[in-house]
Enzyme design. Structure first.
Site, PDB file in Angstrom:
ATOM      1  N   GLU A   1      -6.072   8.640   8.155  1.00  7.99           N
ATOM      2  CA  GLU A   1      -6.505   8.236   6.796  1.00  7.99           C
ATOM      3  C   GLU A   1      -7.853   8.851   6.434  1.00  7.99           C
ATOM      4  O   GLU A   1      -8.096   9.206   5.289  1.00  7.99           O
ATOM      5  CB  GLU A   1      -6.575   6.711   6.684  1.00  7.99           C
TER       6      GLU A   1
ATOM      7  N   GLU B   1       0.863  -1.197   0.000  1.00 13.01           N
ATOM      8  CA  GLU B   1       0.000   0.000   0.000  1.00 13.01           C
ATOM      9  C   GLU B   1       0.900   1.249   0.000  1.00 13.01           C
ATOM     10  O   GLU B   1       1.948   1.260   0.635  1.00 13.01           O
ATOM     11  CB  GLU B   1      -0.830  -0.006   1.296  1.00 13.01           C
TER      12      GLU B   1
ATOM     13  N   CYS C   1      -4.736  -3.071   2.788  1.00 18.49           N
ATOM     14  CA  CYS C   1      -4.464  -2.997   4.227  1.00 18.49           C
ATOM     15  C   CYS C   1      -5.649  -3.335   5.119  1.00 18.49           C
ATOM     16  O   CYS C   1      -5.976  -4.493   5.300  1.00 18.49           O
ATOM     17  CB  CYS C   1      -3.888  -1.632   4.585  1.00 18.49           C
TER      18      CYS C   1
ATOM     19  N   ASN D   1      -6.891   6.292  -1.672  1.00 15.58           N
ATOM     20  CA  ASN D   1      -5.803   5.358  -1.393  1.00 15.58           C
ATOM     21  C   ASN D   1      -6.011   4.203  -2.378  1.00 15.58           C
ATOM     22  O   ASN D   1      -6.934   3.402  -2.215  1.00 15.58           O
ATOM     23  CB  ASN D   1      -5.914   4.906   0.071  1.00 15.58           C
TER      24      ASN D   1
ATOM     25  N   LYS E   1      -9.283   2.067  -1.927  1.00 15.31           N
ATOM     26  CA  LYS E   1      -9.473   1.456  -0.595  1.00 15.31           C
ATOM     27  C   LYS E   1     -10.847   1.772   0.002  1.00 15.31           C
ATOM     28  O   LYS E   1     -11.228   2.951   0.108  1.00 15.31           O
ATOM     29  CB  LYS E   1      -8.363   1.939   0.339  1.00 15.31           C
TER      30      LYS E   1
ATOM     31  N   ASN F   1       0.320  -0.988   5.341  1.00 25.36           N
ATOM     32  CA  ASN F   1       1.193  -0.223   6.242  1.00 25.36           C
ATOM     33  C   ASN F   1       0.537  -0.355   7.602  1.00 25.36           C
ATOM     34  O   ASN F   1      -0.478   0.307   7.860  1.00 25.36           O
ATOM     35  CB  ASN F   1       1.179   1.273   5.903  1.00 25.36           C
TER      36      ASN F   1
END
Ligand code: CDV
Length: 307
Positions: A141, A45, A167, A105, A122, A192
Site C-alpha cells: 500500500e 475498501e 481498513c 485509497n 486513507k 481488505n
C-alpha cells in the site's frame, strides 16, 4: 432518530474481473438492501477492484488502470442512479488518481439525492513501499498510495453525524477519537484484511479476526457511536482475506454479523438517540478529558523509551 443501516460485504474480486461485473454485484446487494428497508448502505475498501497491493510492479504507473480518475464514472453511474431511485445513501471505497497525478485509497459518502457529500482519503497505510523478498506475501500500500490529506471529518447525512475510516485506520484509537470529538454517530469502515501477511510469523485467522472486532467494538464504545465495518473477503487470485463484517452499537456490542465469505448483506436498525448516553456520561469529553496530558499523541510519532 432511527435508521436501517446495511453493510454490503463483497466476496473476492479476481484480477480479470472488470468494473462492470463488480458494480453489477454491488447493485444486486443494493437491491436486496432496498427490499429490507435499508436507508444507508456501506461497501468495502477498494470495492471496485482486486486488492492489487499484493502484487509488485517496478513501474507503478503500470497499475494506474486500477485507479478511477473521476467519480461517478461510466462504470459506477448505474449504482448512483439506483441508489437515487431507492432514496438510499451509501459509501464505498475506490482507488483515486487525481488530475495532479496523486494516488489515494479513498472512500466517498453519497447522499440519497446522489450527491457526494464527503470524501475521505486513507490516513494509515500499512505495509511497505519496496518489494521484500523475505516476505511470503507482499503488502505494498505504501508503494501505490500516498497518505491521505483529508483527515477525519464528519458530515450530517440523513439526519445522522457520519464519518469514514478505511481498513487499517480502525486499529488506531486516534481515528476514533478524532471522529468522536466531532460528535460522530456512525463510523463507516471498509476493509481488505489478508488472512496471512507473512508466514514467518503466522498469527492465525482467528486471532486476526478477533483483533479486527476488538478494534471496532472498542472504538464504537469509547466514542459512543455506531460503527459499520465491511469486508472485501474470500479468495482473490490465491490470496485469502477474512470476512467478519459487523455492525456495532454505541455500547460496543455486535448487532449484525456476516456468516459467509461471499457477497452478503447485513442489516441492523440504528437508533442514534442511543449515542447520547455514553456521550453524556462516561465519555462526556468536555467533562472528563485531560488534554494537558495528551501532548505526546500529536508531538511524537514513534515510541521513545527515556528511562
Ligand atoms: N487494507 C489494510 O489496511 N489491511 C490491513 C492489514 C494489512 C493488517 C488491516 O489493518 O486490516
Amino acid at each position: 432518530m432511527k435508521m436501517i443501516v446495511g453493510g454490503a460485504q463483497i466476496g473476492g474480486i479476481q484480477k480479470d474481473e472488470g468494473r462492470q461485473a463488480v458494480v453489477a454485484r454491488m447493485m444486486a446487494l443494493m437491491e436486496q438492501a432496498h427490499e429490507k428497508g435499508v436507508e444507508f448502505l456501506v461497501y468495502p475498501e477498494m470495492t471496485l477492484t482486486t486488492f492489487f497491493p499484493r502484487f509488485y510492479v517496478e513501474d507503478r504507473s503500470e497499475f494506474d488502470h486500477w485507479f478511477e480518475t473521476e467519480m461517478p464514472n461510466a462504470a459506477t453511474q448505474p449504482l448512483f442512479d439506483m441508489a437515487k431511485r431507492f432514496g438510499m445513501g451509501f459509501t464505498f471505497g475506490y482507488c483515486e488518481l487525481t488530475p495532479e497525478g496523486l494516488h489515494y485509497n479513498t472512500s466517498i459518502l453519497v447522499s440519497p439525492e446522489g450527491e457526494i457529500v464527503s470524501k475521505y482519503r486513507k490516513t494509515h497505510l500499512p505495509g511497505h513501499a519496496e518489494y521484500e523478498a523475505d516476505r511470503t506475501h507482499q503488502h505494498l500500500e505504501k508503494r501505490y498510495f500516498l497518505p491521505g490529506d483529508t483527515g477525519f471529518n464528519v458530515v450530517r447525512n440523513q439526519g445522522a453525524i457520519m464519518g469514514m475510516a478505511i481498513c487499517n485506520d480502525r486499529r488506531w484509537p486516534e481515528t476514533w477519537r478524532t471522529l468522536g470529538l466531532q460528535g460522530v454517530e456512525l463510523v463507516t469502515i471498509g476493509y481488505n484484511t489478508p488472512s496471512q501477511n507473512n508466514l514467518s510469523k503466522e498469527e492465525g485467522i482467528e486471532r486476526r479476526v478477533y483483533h479486527h472486532e476488538l478494534s471496532v467494538c472498542a472504538g464504537a464504545y469509547q466514542n459512543s457511536t455506531y460503527a459499520v465495518a465491511v469486508a472485501k473477503c474470500g479468495m482473490e487470485d490465491g490470496n485469502h482475506m477474512f470476512a467478519g463484517s459487523i455492525i456495532v452499537d454505541p455500547d460496543g456490542f455486535v448487532i449484525a454479523r456476516a456468516t459467509g465469505e461471499g457477497d452478503e448483506l447485513i442489516v441492523a436498525e440504528c437508533d442514534f438517540d442511543k449515542c447520547a448516553f455514553g456521550k453524556s456520561t462516561v465519555f462526556n469529553f468536555a467533562a472528563h478529558r485531560r488534554v494537558e496530558h495528551y501532548g505526546r499523541i500529536t508531538e511524537q510519532t514513534g515510541m521513545k523509551i527515556e528511562v
